[in-house]
Design a protein around this motif. Structure first.
Motif, short mmCIF file in Angstrom:
data_model
loop_
_atom_site.label_atom_id
_atom_site.label_comp_id
_atom_site.label_asym_id
_atom_site.label_seq_id
_atom_site.Cartn_x
_atom_site.Cartn_y
_atom_site.Cartn_z
N ARG A 152 0.76 -1.13 0.05
CA ARG A 152 0.21 0.19 -0.04
C ARG A 152 0.78 1.23 -0.04
O ARG A 152 1.81 1.23 0.33
CB ARG A 152 -0.93 0.14 1.32
CG ARG A 152 -1.88 -1.07 1.33
CD ARG A 152 -3.09 -0.95 0.42
NE ARG A 152 -4.05 -2.01 0.54
CZ ARG A 152 -5.52 -1.91 0.08
NH1 ARG A 152 -5.65 -0.76 -0.66
NH2 ARG A 152 -6.26 -2.65 0.61
N PRO A 157 -4.77 3.07 -0.80
CA PRO A 157 -5.81 3.67 -1.09
C PRO A 157 -5.73 5.40 -1.20
O PRO A 157 -4.50 5.61 -0.73
CB PRO A 157 -6.87 3.17 -0.22
CG PRO A 157 -6.13 2.96 1.08
CD PRO A 157 -4.85 2.25 0.63
N ASP A 160 -8.09 9.81 1.85
CA ASP A 160 -9.65 9.66 2.62
C ASP A 160 -9.84 8.28 2.66
O ASP A 160 -10.80 8.23 3.68
CB ASP A 160 -10.59 10.70 2.01
CG ASP A 160 -10.99 10.22 0.62
OD1 ASP A 160 -10.36 9.18 0.23
OD2 ASP A 160 -11.95 10.92 0.18
N ALA A 161 -9.04 7.17 2.27
CA ALA A 161 -9.58 5.97 2.51
C ALA A 161 -8.55 5.09 3.44
O ALA A 161 -8.81 3.96 3.85
CB ALA A 161 -9.74 5.07 1.05
N TRP A 162 -7.69 6.19 4.18
CA TRP A 162 -6.73 5.23 5.05
C TRP A 162 -7.58 5.41 6.26
O TRP A 162 -6.95 5.94 7.50
CB TRP A 162 -5.31 6.31 4.89
CG TRP A 162 -4.47 5.50 4.16
CD1 TRP A 162 -4.13 5.82 2.91
CD2 TRP A 162 -3.64 4.62 4.41
NE1 TRP A 162 -3.24 5.15 2.24
CE2 TRP A 162 -2.74 4.30 3.26
CE3 TRP A 162 -3.10 3.75 5.53
CZ2 TRP A 162 -1.92 3.40 3.13
CZ3 TRP A 162 -2.07 2.69 5.62
CH2 TRP A 162 -1.47 2.50 4.25
N ARG A 163 -8.51 4.58 6.07
CA ARG A 163 -9.41 4.39 7.53
C ARG A 163 -9.81 2.83 7.61
O ARG A 163 -9.75 2.22 6.70
CB ARG A 163 -10.54 5.41 7.49
CG ARG A 163 -10.15 6.77 7.46
CD ARG A 163 -11.61 7.65 7.32
NE ARG A 163 -11.14 8.90 7.09
CZ ARG A 163 -10.51 9.86 7.81
NH1 ARG A 163 -10.64 9.52 9.27
NH2 ARG A 163 -10.42 11.20 7.57
N ARG A 165 -13.03 0.34 7.64
CA ARG A 165 -14.17 0.18 6.92
C ARG A 165 -15.55 0.93 7.65
O ARG A 165 -16.34 1.52 7.04
CB ARG A 165 -14.85 -1.09 6.47
CG ARG A 165 -13.83 -1.73 5.51
CD ARG A 165 -14.39 -3.05 4.80
NE ARG A 165 -13.11 -3.64 3.93
CZ ARG A 165 -12.73 -3.33 2.87
NH1 ARG A 165 -13.22 -2.28 2.13
NH2 ARG A 165 -11.79 -4.05 2.43
N GLY A 168 -15.56 4.49 6.88
CA GLY A 168 -15.59 4.81 5.36
C GLY A 168 -14.42 4.51 4.89
O GLY A 168 -14.15 4.90 3.58
N GLY A 169 -13.36 3.69 5.43
CA GLY A 169 -12.12 3.49 4.78
C GLY A 169 -12.04 2.10 4.15
O GLY A 169 -13.01 1.47 3.81
N ALA A 170 -10.83 1.85 3.68
CA ALA A 170 -10.48 0.68 2.84
C ALA A 170 -9.83 -0.44 3.70
O ALA A 170 -9.82 -1.55 3.09
CB ALA A 170 -9.44 0.86 1.90
#
Length: 224
Positions: A152, A157, A160-163, A165, A168-170
């Motif tokens: 990664r 990702p 803003d997707a470094w969270r 799920r 709201g992330g990946a």
């Protein structure tokens, strides 16, 4: 009267000696425990290094190392070690000690390997106190969750997707536990941001140097 006082004095002296011996034993036990914990952490770090090093390097990353104080980036006011892997003199990977200070039961100490392209080679947990059966699957020995960072980058990702799920992330959270993986994802993201912002300084610093960074990572949006 003098005999009674003498007996009291001997009793007090005996109690003082017993107390001193007990305190000495307690301090010795604490020192031994601390030494064992430190040795376990060193062994865990060495095992992680063996996995996170790049495929090709020709130096000794254990000696090609610097210390870094970067609390906002790496999660600790203490100096943490950054090791460098080189190939033909060029830094091909940085191996950073990092701390997730917001684990469910306190600090989670990590080792994060980042290659010259800003991609994660791998992440390993070196020390934690997370709840057995809930938070401890962050350990590679207890499950593959931690391998979800392999390959990664800050663009894969998207930022803003470094969270997890749930936010709201990946990244998957663990069954029954969100705080622990959320803390680890945040720590890995900040380590990548640190390399992106200060990687050249980390690569160029003389061996044994201690660098300090008091700037802040990019703002993170609120979690849900």
């Amino acid at each position: 009267m003098s005999l009674r006082l003498g007996n009291l004095g001997r009793g007090a002296l005996t109690l003082a000696v017993v107390g001193a011996l007990g305190l000495g034993g307690l301090l010795a036990m604490r020192a031994l425990t601390a030494e064992r914990i430190a040795e376990q952490q060193r062994a865990s770090t060495l095992r992680a290094l063996a996995v996170l090093l790049p495929k090709e390097y020709d130096n000794d990353p254990q000696t090609d190392r610097i210390e870094v104080v970067a609390p906002a980036w790496l999660g600790s006011e203490d100096a943490l070690t950054v090791r460098r892997a080189r190939n033909d003199g060029r830094v091909v990977a940085l191996l950073l000690e990092a701390v997730a200070p917001d684990g469910y039961n306190g600090d989670i100490r990590l080792l994060v390997g980042v290659d010259a392209q800003g991609r994660v080679i791998g992440v390993r947990v070196v020390e934690h106190r997370e709840t057995p059966g809930l938070g401890d699957p962050i350990e590679i020995a207890r499950g593959p969750w931690i391998t979800g960072f392999d390959g990664r980058s800050l663009r894969d990702p998207a930022a803003d997707a470094w969270r997890v799920r749930r936010d709201g992330g990946a990244f998957d959270q663990l069954a029954g536990a969100t705080i622990t993986p959320r803390a680890v994802v945040g720590a890995v993201r900040r380590a990548l941001q640190f390399v992106e912002s200060h990687g050249e300084a980390l690569a160029m610093a003389p061996v044994g140097e201690t660098l300090a960074f008091r700037d802040l990572p990019p703002q993170e949006g609120p979690t849900q």
